[in-house]
Design an enzyme around this catalytic site. Structure first.
Site, PDB file in Angstrom:
ATOM      1  N   HIS A  11     -81.822  19.397  49.306  1.00 24.15           N
ATOM      2  CA  HIS A  11     -80.960  18.656  48.382  1.00 24.15           C
ATOM      3  C   HIS A  11     -79.603  18.429  49.048  1.00 24.15           C
ATOM      4  O   HIS A  11     -79.120  19.282  49.802  1.00 24.15           O
ATOM      5  CB  HIS A  11     -80.802  19.445  47.082  1.00 24.15           C
ATOM      6  CG  HIS A  11     -80.149  18.643  46.002  1.00 24.15           C
ATOM      7  ND1 HIS A  11     -78.788  18.474  45.940  1.00 24.15           N
ATOM      8  CD2 HIS A  11     -80.668  17.937  44.978  1.00 24.15           C
ATOM      9  CE1 HIS A  11     -78.502  17.697  44.901  1.00 24.15           C
ATOM     10  NE2 HIS A  11     -79.628  17.355  44.295  1.00 24.15           N
ATOM     11  N   GLU A  35     -76.719  18.728  48.041  1.00 24.20           N
ATOM     12  CA  GLU A  35     -75.731  19.788  47.819  1.00 24.20           C
ATOM     13  C   GLU A  35     -75.966  20.950  48.782  1.00 24.20           C
ATOM     14  O   GLU A  35     -75.019  21.595  49.238  1.00 24.20           O
ATOM     15  CB  GLU A  35     -75.784  20.245  46.346  1.00 24.20           C
ATOM     16  CG  GLU A  35     -75.159  19.196  45.437  1.00 24.20           C
ATOM     17  CD  GLU A  35     -75.710  19.160  44.018  1.00 24.20           C
ATOM     18  OE1 GLU A  35     -76.335  20.137  43.576  1.00 24.20           O
ATOM     19  OE2 GLU A  35     -75.512  18.112  43.361  1.00 24.20           O
ATOM     20  N   GLY A  88     -74.683  12.672  40.503  1.00 24.83           N
ATOM     21  CA  GLY A  88     -73.662  13.210  39.612  1.00 24.83           C
ATOM     22  C   GLY A  88     -72.451  12.306  39.471  1.00 24.83           C
ATOM     23  O   GLY A  88     -71.417  12.729  38.943  1.00 24.83           O
ATOM     24  N   ASN A 121     -83.883  19.096  37.759  1.00 22.72           N
ATOM     25  CA  ASN A 121     -83.123  19.997  38.628  1.00 22.72           C
ATOM     26  C   ASN A 121     -81.915  20.486  37.830  1.00 22.72           C
ATOM     27  O   ASN A 121     -80.924  19.777  37.707  1.00 22.72           O
ATOM     28  CB  ASN A 121     -82.668  19.234  39.883  1.00 22.72           C
ATOM     29  CG  ASN A 121     -81.807  20.090  40.796  1.00 22.72           C
ATOM     30  OD1 ASN A 121     -81.744  21.318  40.628  1.00 22.72           O
ATOM     31  ND2 ASN A 121     -81.141  19.471  41.761  1.00 22.72           N
ATOM     32  N   GLU A 128     -82.476  10.341  47.487  1.00 20.89           N
ATOM     33  CA  GLU A 128     -81.293  10.688  46.726  1.00 20.89           C
ATOM     34  C   GLU A 128     -80.046  10.210  47.450  1.00 20.89           C
ATOM     35  O   GLU A 128     -79.474  10.967  48.243  1.00 20.89           O
ATOM     36  CB  GLU A 128     -81.221  12.201  46.587  1.00 20.89           C
ATOM     37  CG  GLU A 128     -82.522  12.784  46.101  1.00 20.89           C
ATOM     38  CD  GLU A 128     -82.292  13.794  45.034  1.00 20.89           C
ATOM     39  OE1 GLU A 128     -82.943  13.709  44.014  1.00 20.89           O
ATOM     40  OE2 GLU A 128     -81.393  14.612  45.223  1.00 20.89           O
ATOM     41  N   LYS A 188     -79.860  22.709  38.564  1.00 22.10           N
ATOM     42  CA  LYS A 188     -78.777  23.215  39.426  1.00 22.10           C
ATOM     43  C   LYS A 188     -78.316  24.575  38.859  1.00 22.10           C
ATOM     44  O   LYS A 188     -79.144  25.316  38.335  1.00 22.10           O
ATOM     45  CB  LYS A 188     -77.656  22.187  39.517  1.00 22.10           C
ATOM     46  CG  LYS A 188     -78.221  20.800  39.870  1.00 22.10           C
ATOM     47  CD  LYS A 188     -77.204  19.794  40.268  1.00 22.10           C
ATOM     48  CE  LYS A 188     -77.904  18.471  40.568  1.00 22.10           C
ATOM     49  NZ  LYS A 188     -77.039  17.449  41.087  1.00 22.10           N
ATOM     50  N   SER A 190     -78.127  10.090  39.213  1.00 21.76           N
ATOM     51  CA  SER A 190     -77.624   9.521  37.953  1.00 21.76           C
ATOM     52  C   SER A 190     -78.695   8.788  37.145  1.00 21.76           C
ATOM     53  O   SER A 190     -78.421   7.772  36.509  1.00 21.76           O
ATOM     54  CB  SER A 190     -76.416   8.604  38.223  1.00 21.76           C
ATOM     55  OG  SER A 190     -75.345   9.363  38.757  1.00 21.76           O
TER      56      SER A 190
HETATM   57  P1  PGA Z   1     -77.818  13.740  38.787  1.00 22.22           P
HETATM   58  O1  PGA Z   1     -78.416  14.707  39.919  1.00 22.22           O
HETATM   59  O2  PGA Z   1     -79.000  13.226  37.996  1.00 22.22           O
HETATM   60  O3  PGA Z   1     -76.921  14.618  37.977  1.00 22.22           O
HETATM   61  O4  PGA Z   1     -77.109  12.629  39.483  1.00 22.22           O
HETATM   62  C1  PGA Z   1     -79.465  14.234  40.689  1.00 22.22           C
HETATM   63  C2  PGA Z   1     -79.877  15.190  41.754  1.00 22.22           C
HETATM   64  O5  PGA Z   1     -79.688  16.400  41.688  1.00 22.22           O
HETATM   65  O6  PGA Z   1     -80.447  14.728  42.702  1.00 22.22           O
END
Ligand code: PGA
Length: 248
Positions: free
Chosen positions: A92, A94, A169, A11, A163, A13, A208
């Protein structure tokens, strides 16, 4: 031997550029089979830049819940299919937190995606406050049930990504045991609707994940792969994660 084929999702983003497309596609193209299923979800504008290759497929990070019409800035499921996407990330955290997407709109997006022939990667997860209040399983059951009620084909046609919001992140991964406990709970919860489909459903973990911690996660019985944010922007790390997932 595991019956569900591992899946690794990148992903990106709102990151990346044409150089990263080129470097990533070249690196993934030279990986030797057997590999997990590999899905790259860049910003949609880069989908057309990826050369076609059997080692990976392409996906999007979002779609409109509408089919067509006056929805400025939106992209439909059919448009994603036409751009080469086979899958789409839906719900997601976000999108839930920053764009106010609730279970109802997420359910609609899953429905529209499946009807267009896209595989939704449905993201679910609890916030830190919900975990501390010991509401994790309750929250996940609610998020899954809402989508199942709107789209019973969910089980046969989707991937679920657990998640935990507090792990995205932040550098703070769920421990393999914490993630396994939740994955097992979700599989059992969904088995009440269709035991066989729940057994075949791929449930991946996101939050992460790195080349250093993925192996222990992949070793857990109900963790069928990973959704990778930050580490998916690093070609060597992402390739290493894909290589490790194939052995899980
Ligand atoms: P990340 O993002 O690996 O940067 O923590 C994970 C995600 O988008 O679910």
């Amino acid at each position: 031997m595991r019956q569900r084929k591992p899946l690794v999702v990148a992903n990106w983003k709102m990151n990346g550029n044409s150089e990263l497309v080129q470097q990533m596609s070249e690196a993934l193209s030279v990986l030797k089979q057997p590999l997990p299923d590999i899905l790259i979800c860049p910003p949609v504008i880069f989908l057309a830049d990826f050369p076609k290759h059997p080692n990976y497929k392409l996906g999007a990070q979002n779609l409109s819940e509408q089919l067509v019409g006056a929805f400025t800035g939106e992209i439909s499921a059919d448009m994603l299919c036409a751009s080469g996407a086979s899958s789409v990330i839906v719900g997601h955290s976000e999108r839930r937190a920053l764009y106010g997407e609730q279970d109802s709109v997420i359910s609609q997006k899953v429905k529209v995606a499946i009807e267009a022939g896209l595989t939704p990667i449905l993201c679910v997860g609890e916030t830190l406050a919900q975990r501390e209040e010991e509401k994790t399983l309750q929250v996940l059951a609610r998020q899954l049930d809402a989508v199942y009620a709107a789209q019973p084909h969910l089980l046969a046609h989707s991937v679920v990504s657990y998640e935990p919001v507090w792990a995205i992140g932040t550098g703070r991964t769920a421990t393999p045991e914490q993630a396994q406990q939740v994955h097992q709970f979700m599989r059992q919860h969904l088995a009440q609707y269709d035991a066989e489909a729940a057994n075949e459903l791929r449930i991946i973990y996101g939050g992460s994940v790195t080349a250093a911690n993925c192996e222990a996660l992949f070793a857990e019985a109900d963790i069928d792969g990973a959704l990778i944010g930050g580490a998916s922007l690093k070609v060597a790390d992402f390739s290493a994660i894909c290589t490790m997932a194939k052995d899980s």
